[in-house]
Motif scaffolding. Sequence first.
Motif, PDB file in Angstrom:
ATOM      1  N   LEU A 113       0.969  -1.129  -0.078  1.00 13.48           N
ATOM      2  CA  LEU A 113       0.132  -0.090  -0.174  1.00 13.48           C
ATOM      3  C   LEU A 113       0.654   1.256  -0.001  1.00 13.48           C
ATOM      4  O   LEU A 113       1.909   1.306   0.700  1.00 13.48           O
ATOM      5  CB  LEU A 113      -0.773   0.168   1.205  1.00 13.48           C
ATOM      6  N   SER A 114       0.395   2.467  -0.451  1.00 12.89           N
ATOM      7  CA  SER A 114       0.980   3.636  -0.649  1.00 12.89           C
ATOM      8  C   SER A 114       0.231   4.589   0.183  1.00 12.89           C
ATOM      9  O   SER A 114      -0.878   4.581   0.574  1.00 12.89           O
ATOM     10  CB  SER A 114       0.978   4.224  -2.020  1.00 12.89           C
ATOM     11  N   ALA A 115       0.785   5.763   0.668  1.00 12.06           N
ATOM     12  CA  ALA A 115       0.336   6.593   1.430  1.00 12.06           C
ATOM     13  C   ALA A 115      -1.080   7.097   0.701  1.00 12.06           C
ATOM     14  O   ALA A 115      -1.056   7.233  -0.614  1.00 12.06           O
ATOM     15  CB  ALA A 115       1.062   7.803   1.703  1.00 12.06           C
ATOM     16  N   SER A 116      -1.851   7.230   1.309  1.00  9.18           N
ATOM     17  CA  SER A 116      -3.617   7.468   1.218  1.00  9.18           C
ATOM     18  C   SER A 116      -4.332   6.585   0.500  1.00  9.18           C
ATOM     19  O   SER A 116      -5.610   6.857   0.259  1.00  9.18           O
ATOM     20  CB  SER A 116      -3.403   8.873   0.201  1.00  9.18           C
ATOM     21  N   ASP A 117      -3.725   5.367   0.263  1.00 11.03           N
ATOM     22  CA  ASP A 117      -4.515   4.187  -0.135  1.00 11.03           C
ATOM     23  C   ASP A 117      -5.324   3.849   1.047  1.00 11.03           C
ATOM     24  O   ASP A 117      -4.995   3.924   2.112  1.00 11.03           O
ATOM     25  CB  ASP A 117      -3.531   2.798  -0.405  1.00 11.03           C
ATOM     26  N   TYR A 118      -6.532   3.394   0.591  1.00  6.81           N
ATOM     27  CA  TYR A 118      -7.522   3.021   1.650  1.00  6.81           C
ATOM     28  C   TYR A 118      -8.120   1.509   1.501  1.00  6.81           C
ATOM     29  O   TYR A 118      -8.207   1.186   0.198  1.00  6.81           O
ATOM     30  CB  TYR A 118      -8.894   4.093   1.973  1.00  6.81           C
ATOM     31  N   ILE A 119      -8.386   0.957   2.543  1.00  8.49           N
ATOM     32  CA  ILE A 119      -8.626  -0.439   2.609  1.00  8.49           C
ATOM     33  C   ILE A 119     -10.294  -0.429   3.156  1.00  8.49           C
ATOM     34  O   ILE A 119     -10.386   0.064   4.385  1.00  8.49           O
ATOM     35  CB  ILE A 119      -7.932  -1.407   3.267  1.00  8.49           C
ATOM     36  N   GLU A 120     -11.187  -1.311   2.717  1.00 12.03           N
ATOM     37  CA  GLU A 120     -12.617  -1.288   3.230  1.00 12.03           C
ATOM     38  C   GLU A 120     -12.924  -2.569   3.295  1.00 12.03           C
ATOM     39  O   GLU A 120     -12.529  -3.593   2.331  1.00 12.03           O
ATOM     40  CB  GLU A 120     -13.809  -0.484   2.666  1.00 12.03           C
ATOM     41  N   VAL A 121     -13.967  -3.017   3.876  1.00  6.36           N
ATOM     42  CA  VAL A 121     -14.459  -4.539   3.932  1.00  6.36           C
ATOM     43  C   VAL A 121     -15.786  -4.680   3.488  1.00  6.36           C
ATOM     44  O   VAL A 121     -16.632  -3.742   4.024  1.00  6.36           O
ATOM     45  CB  VAL A 121     -14.219  -5.068   5.491  1.00  6.36           C
ATOM     46  N   TYR A 122     -16.230  -5.706   2.330  1.00  2.00           N
ATOM     47  CA  TYR A 122     -17.378  -5.762   1.968  1.00  2.00           C
ATOM     48  C   TYR A 122     -17.860  -7.209   2.210  1.00  2.00           C
ATOM     49  O   TYR A 122     -16.985  -8.045   2.146  1.00  2.00           O
ATOM     50  CB  TYR A 122     -17.476  -5.533   0.486  1.00  2.00           C
ATOM     51  N   VAL A 123     -19.175  -7.501   2.410  1.00  2.60           N
ATOM     52  CA  VAL A 123     -19.455  -8.839   2.680  1.00  2.60           C
ATOM     53  C   VAL A 123     -20.868  -9.080   1.794  1.00  2.60           C
ATOM     54  O   VAL A 123     -21.591  -8.076   1.506  1.00  2.60           O
ATOM     55  CB  VAL A 123     -19.800  -9.245   4.196  1.00  2.60           C
ATOM     56  N   THR A 124     -21.164 -10.240   1.075  1.00  4.75           N
ATOM     57  CA  THR A 124     -22.367 -10.598   0.687  1.00  4.75           C
ATOM     58  C   THR A 124     -23.070 -11.683   1.425  1.00  4.75           C
ATOM     59  O   THR A 124     -22.224 -12.700   1.515  1.00  4.75           O
ATOM     60  CB  THR A 124     -22.144 -10.942  -0.643  1.00  4.75           C
ATOM     61  N   LEU A 125     -24.315 -11.601   1.796  1.00  6.63           N
ATOM     62  CA  LEU A 125     -25.191 -12.493   2.605  1.00  6.63           C
ATOM     63  C   LEU A 125     -26.266 -12.764   1.803  1.00  6.63           C
ATOM     64  O   LEU A 125     -26.832 -11.999   1.114  1.00  6.63           O
ATOM     65  CB  LEU A 125     -25.256 -12.005   4.044  1.00  6.63           C
TER      66      LEU A 125
END
Length: 147
Positions: A113-125
């Motif tokens: 990852l680089s500075a300002s990259d962002y990570i989010e978590v997604y789920v499908t139910l």
Amino acid sequence: GNLSFASAGGTNTPAFHAKTNTGLSTTNNTETKLVFGQEDFDTASAYDVSNGRFTVPSGQGGKYFLYSRVRVNSATDSEIYDLKFFKNGSEILMHAANQYRYTSAHVSGILDLSASDYIEVYVTLSGGLSLRDDARENHFGGYKLIE
């Protein structure tokens, strides 16, 4: 308690661990972003409890180990189809689950990852189910690896 991230080569920071402070609801068969609303720790204020986003701080680019785990709140036939990490809005890592009844899913990996990259978590139910209201079972965290 006090947590230490020090090792012989330096410190594994930034580091964070967020968890649920309420049940997380989803829409049936729809990819849903998860917002883990409570933090155990966040050494660089890089995780935002309001939008579920971990953002790499300025000057902190590098390899990160990230993880997330969730569990469905149903004893009936219910499924977690997948649990995913999105980087800057695009899918980057996925665990396909397809398991039933109080099932859980876990996704983890090492991301560059680089500075300002962002990570989010997604789920499908399936079934428009919710996730269990239990901070032990629903969480998202990570830390920078010493290079």
